[in-house]
Scaffold this active site. Structure first.
Site, PDB file in Angstrom:
ATOM      1  N   GLY A 270       2.449  -0.859   6.255  1.00  0.00           N
ATOM      2  CA  GLY A 270       3.631  -1.475   7.089  1.00  0.00           C
ATOM      3  C   GLY A 270       3.676  -0.623   8.534  1.00  0.00           C
ATOM      4  O   GLY A 270       2.753  -0.097   8.671  1.00  0.00           O
TER       5      GLY A 270
ATOM      6  N   ALA B  33       1.029   1.252  -5.637  1.00  0.00           N
ATOM      7  CA  ALA B  33       0.147   2.045  -6.474  1.00  0.00           C
ATOM      8  C   ALA B  33      -0.147   1.038  -7.596  1.00  0.00           C
ATOM      9  O   ALA B  33       0.139   1.134  -8.527  1.00  0.00           O
ATOM     10  CB  ALA B  33       0.693   3.266  -6.931  1.00  0.00           C
ATOM     11  N   ILE B  34      -0.702  -0.136  -7.108  1.00  0.00           N
ATOM     12  CA  ILE B  34      -1.017  -1.061  -8.054  1.00  0.00           C
ATOM     13  C   ILE B  34      -2.276  -0.682  -8.925  1.00  0.00           C
ATOM     14  O   ILE B  34      -2.225  -0.792 -10.214  1.00  0.00           O
ATOM     15  CB  ILE B  34      -1.575  -2.283  -7.307  1.00  0.00           C
ATOM     16  CG1 ILE B  34      -0.707  -2.875  -6.182  1.00  0.00           C
ATOM     17  CG2 ILE B  34      -1.809  -3.360  -8.535  1.00  0.00           C
ATOM     18  CD1 ILE B  34       0.608  -3.241  -6.681  1.00  0.00           C
TER      19      ILE B  34
ATOM     20  N   GLY C 140      -0.194  -2.124   9.615  1.00  0.00           N
ATOM     21  CA  GLY C 140       1.307  -2.487  10.221  1.00  0.00           C
ATOM     22  C   GLY C 140       1.408  -3.643  11.173  1.00  0.00           C
ATOM     23  O   GLY C 140       2.489  -3.651  11.719  1.00  0.00           O
TER      24      GLY C 140
ATOM     25  N   CYS D 192      -9.271   3.431  -1.768  1.00  0.00           N
ATOM     26  CA  CYS D 192      -8.234   3.151  -2.581  1.00  0.00           C
ATOM     27  C   CYS D 192      -7.762   4.562  -3.097  1.00  0.00           C
ATOM     28  O   CYS D 192      -8.348   5.137  -3.897  1.00  0.00           O
ATOM     29  CB  CYS D 192      -8.472   2.128  -3.599  1.00  0.00           C
ATOM     30  SG  CYS D 192      -6.657   2.145  -4.874  1.00  0.00           S
TER      31      CYS D 192
ATOM     32  N   ILE E 138      -7.331   0.384   8.934  1.00  0.00           N
ATOM     33  CA  ILE E 138      -7.380   1.668   8.075  1.00  0.00           C
ATOM     34  C   ILE E 138      -6.602   1.344   6.700  1.00  0.00           C
ATOM     35  O   ILE E 138      -5.940   0.484   6.667  1.00  0.00           O
ATOM     36  CB  ILE E 138      -6.409   3.084   8.486  1.00  0.00           C
ATOM     37  CG1 ILE E 138      -5.031   2.426   8.648  1.00  0.00           C
ATOM     38  CG2 ILE E 138      -7.256   3.663   9.640  1.00  0.00           C
ATOM     39  CD1 ILE E 138      -4.059   3.738   9.198  1.00  0.00           C
TER      40      ILE E 138
ATOM     41  N   SER F  51      -6.820  -7.503   2.317  1.00  0.00           N
ATOM     42  CA  SER F  51      -7.136  -7.229   0.777  1.00  0.00           C
ATOM     43  C   SER F  51      -6.046  -6.695   0.059  1.00  0.00           C
ATOM     44  O   SER F  51      -5.414  -5.591   0.525  1.00  0.00           O
ATOM     45  CB  SER F  51      -8.390  -6.457   0.480  1.00  0.00           C
ATOM     46  OG  SER F  51      -8.593  -6.227  -0.721  1.00  0.00           O
TER      47      SER F  51
END
Lengths: 255, 303
Positions: B216, B69-70, B243, B129, B190, B20
């Site tokens: 990542g 940090a969208i 990642g 989030c 995670i 997501s």
């Protein structure tokens, strides 16, 4: 947009920390490129650099199957790019974003204003405008003499003014000072450079029609991650710079 | 070799799906390959109303990873149902809807909106989030709160609910157990780890939100450890993420206890990554002596 693996034809330093990359790209793909679009380049194939780097398209030679990119070494990723040599391969998404849609515009005179690493995309734009029979005046601004590039190339296409912030070359001051002094005539202006410059141009030319090309740190480069957004003027929604831009109408977004 | 795996609500052709937030609603990636090749898709988080998200810069590259940090920018659940899900329905592709909120009521309202449709196959409950001021990660770091939001979303869902766990919790196993007892059908883990990068020239955090979520390859060992521990403690399936870049990474997640995996940040480096992993996975499974995906799940727990 295509994901391609291509080869470097030449790599040249043309000014301080400023590098010109000529790469092989097939003609049929070059045909699809509009001025103002960019490529999104992978930095190595290891896991070290997970984000690609957006680099603007400075020129292309369809018959020669060649694309010219110009970038500034600003960090580790771009420095790594500069270590590549002729015949090294490069993985890129091409072409990205919406360019300057000059086909839809009626004009006889255009003003191009570029600052620093915002100058390269204006070169291919200038060539395309001249193909359309448009007179082009260019104002390009740099920090200092050692940063200046492509002055001669632009001179060949029309009147070109060069400014440096410290006055070590050309006119001392900002690109907006030249607009003030020379009062160039134009139907549309096209600007590309750092946000403070774009903001100053938009204010100075508030009664004129024009286009601004923005830059921002990007994630996916294709419009899926919402990293590189800019709010619309009314601040009610966001535009994606990588997909809706990087070129916007003056007054369209809040810089 | 068959890569198929069945999880609550999900018949997966293979265990690979985009994570997501890294894949929007699939449209942009559909120009590179047929989305029907994917095991499933985890769509971008939906909130009750439209959100514009944080100021830019929203991303920064870090060594073998990135910070983001969208801030949950999305058009709101109703617009997602109206404009995005019908497009995904044109593919043979299970849809996992990530839902987020600032309050438990908002989570419930998003779940209710999806309940009115038959366009999704499962919910991924995003209680992790790190990039919004209210809600988000605070729901995912306190077991009692995680229990409550899971219980209430389950009441308003007609599809299985997978709870996305935060690595920022003090004890992820206790959160996993809490949401399992609240009725969660599965776990996804995670989410990102909170991190920061400072701009040396400007002498301030590079991201406008200051803090961002680290993702990542840099976080993969953290994900593996947490999945390993949680797998031993719960009976519900885990979709692993954090990642993944290679087919060996996929196998490592399966061995730790994941039944399927999601690929996030790697989509930015290589938009073809999910398809390539699907193609490469059989050879990797074979190389390490597995006949199918199922055999590999939890196989890293042999003493």
């Amino acid at each position: 947009m295509k994901l391609i693996e291509t080869k470097i034809k030449s790599i040249t330093v043309i000014a301080k920390d400023t590098v010109k990359l000529d790469i092989h790209v097939d003609q049929d793909l070059l045909e699809t490129i509009r001025p103002g679009q960019f490529v999104y380049i992978q930095i190595g194939s290891s896991s070290e650099h997970m984000l690609r780097r957006p680099i603007s398209i400075a020129d292309l030679d369809k018959e020669g199957n060649q694309l010219t990119l110009i970038y500034k070494e600003l960090g580790e990723g771009t420095r790594k790019l500069s270590r590549l040599r002729k015949d090294d391969s490069l993985n890129m998404l091409i072409p990205c974003g919406n360019g300057y849609r000059i086909d839809q515009l009626e004009m006889t005179q255009a003003l191009l204003v570029g600052g620093g690493i915002g100058v390269p995309p204006l070169y291919y734009l200038a060539k395309k405008l001249i193909e359309k029979g448009v007179n082009v005046t260019t104002i390009i601004g740099f920090q200092s003499k050692e940063d200046v590039f492509y002055e001669e190339q632009f001179q060949r296409l029309g009147k070109c003014y060069v400014t440096t912030n410290d006055g070590s070359y050309g006119h001392q001051g900002y690109v907006t000072d030249i607009i003030e002094q020379e009062q160039p005539q134009f139907d549309y202006y096209f600007a590309c450079g750092p946000n403070p410059m774009l903001k100053a141009i938009e204010i100075k030319l508030k009664d004129e029609k024009g286009f601004l090309s923005l830059e921002e740190r990007m994630g996916c480069g294709i419009g899926a991650c919402y990293a590189c957004v800019v709010p619309t003027k009314d601040e009610k929604s966001n535009k994606k710079i990588c997909q809706d831009g990087p070129v916007f109408h003056s007054g369209e977004v809040k810089i | 070799m068959s890569l198929a795996i069945e999880l609550p609500g999900l018949k997966l052709k293979n265990p690979i799906m985009p994570a997501s937030g890294c894949f929007s609603f699939g449209r942009e990636f559909s120009q590179f390959y047929d989305l029907s090749d994917l095991g499933a898709i985890m769509i971008k988080a939906a909130t009750e109303h439209k959100r514009l998200g944080n100021q830019t810069p929203r991303v920064a590259e870090t060594k073998s990873g990135m910070l983001n940090a969208i801030g949950l920018q999305n058009p709101g659940v109703h617009k997602i149902i109206e404009n995005e899900l019908p497009f995904l329905k044109t593919f043979d592709l299970p849809v996992i809807a990530n839902i987020a909120g600032s309050t438990i009521e908002e989570y419930e309202n998003v779940a209710k909106a999806f309940q009115q449709t038959d366009l999704i196959d499962a919910i991924e409950l995003n209680i992790s989030c790190p990039n919004v001021k209210e809600g988000g990660v605070q729901f995912g770091t306190i077991p009692e709160v995680a229990y409550e939001v899971t219980r209430r979303v389950k009441k308003h869902s007609n599809v299985p609910v997978y709870v996305k766990l935060s690595p920022n919790a003090a004890d992820i196993v206790s959160i996993a157990k809490a949401v399992e007892s609240a009725g969660a059908d599965g776990l996804t883990m995670i989410n990102t780890l909170t991190g920061m990068k400072i701009d040396l020239d400007k002498r301030r955090p590079l991201l406008s939100n200051k803090v961002g979520g680290l993702s990542g390859p840099a976080i993969k060992p953290v994900a593996i450890r947490m999945i390993y521990d949680v797998y031993k403690a719960v009976g519900i399936p885990i979709i692993g993420m954090g990642g993944i870049l290679t087919p060996e990474d996929v196998l490592e997640f399966l061995m730790a206890g994941a039944s399927a995996v999601a690929v996030g940040t790697a989509n930015f480096q290589n938009p073809m990554i999910c398809k390539e992993l699907i193609e490469q996975l059989p050879a990797t499974l074979k190389k390490y002596g597995f006949e199918n995906v199922k055999e590999a799940i939890g196989s890293g727990h042999s003493v």
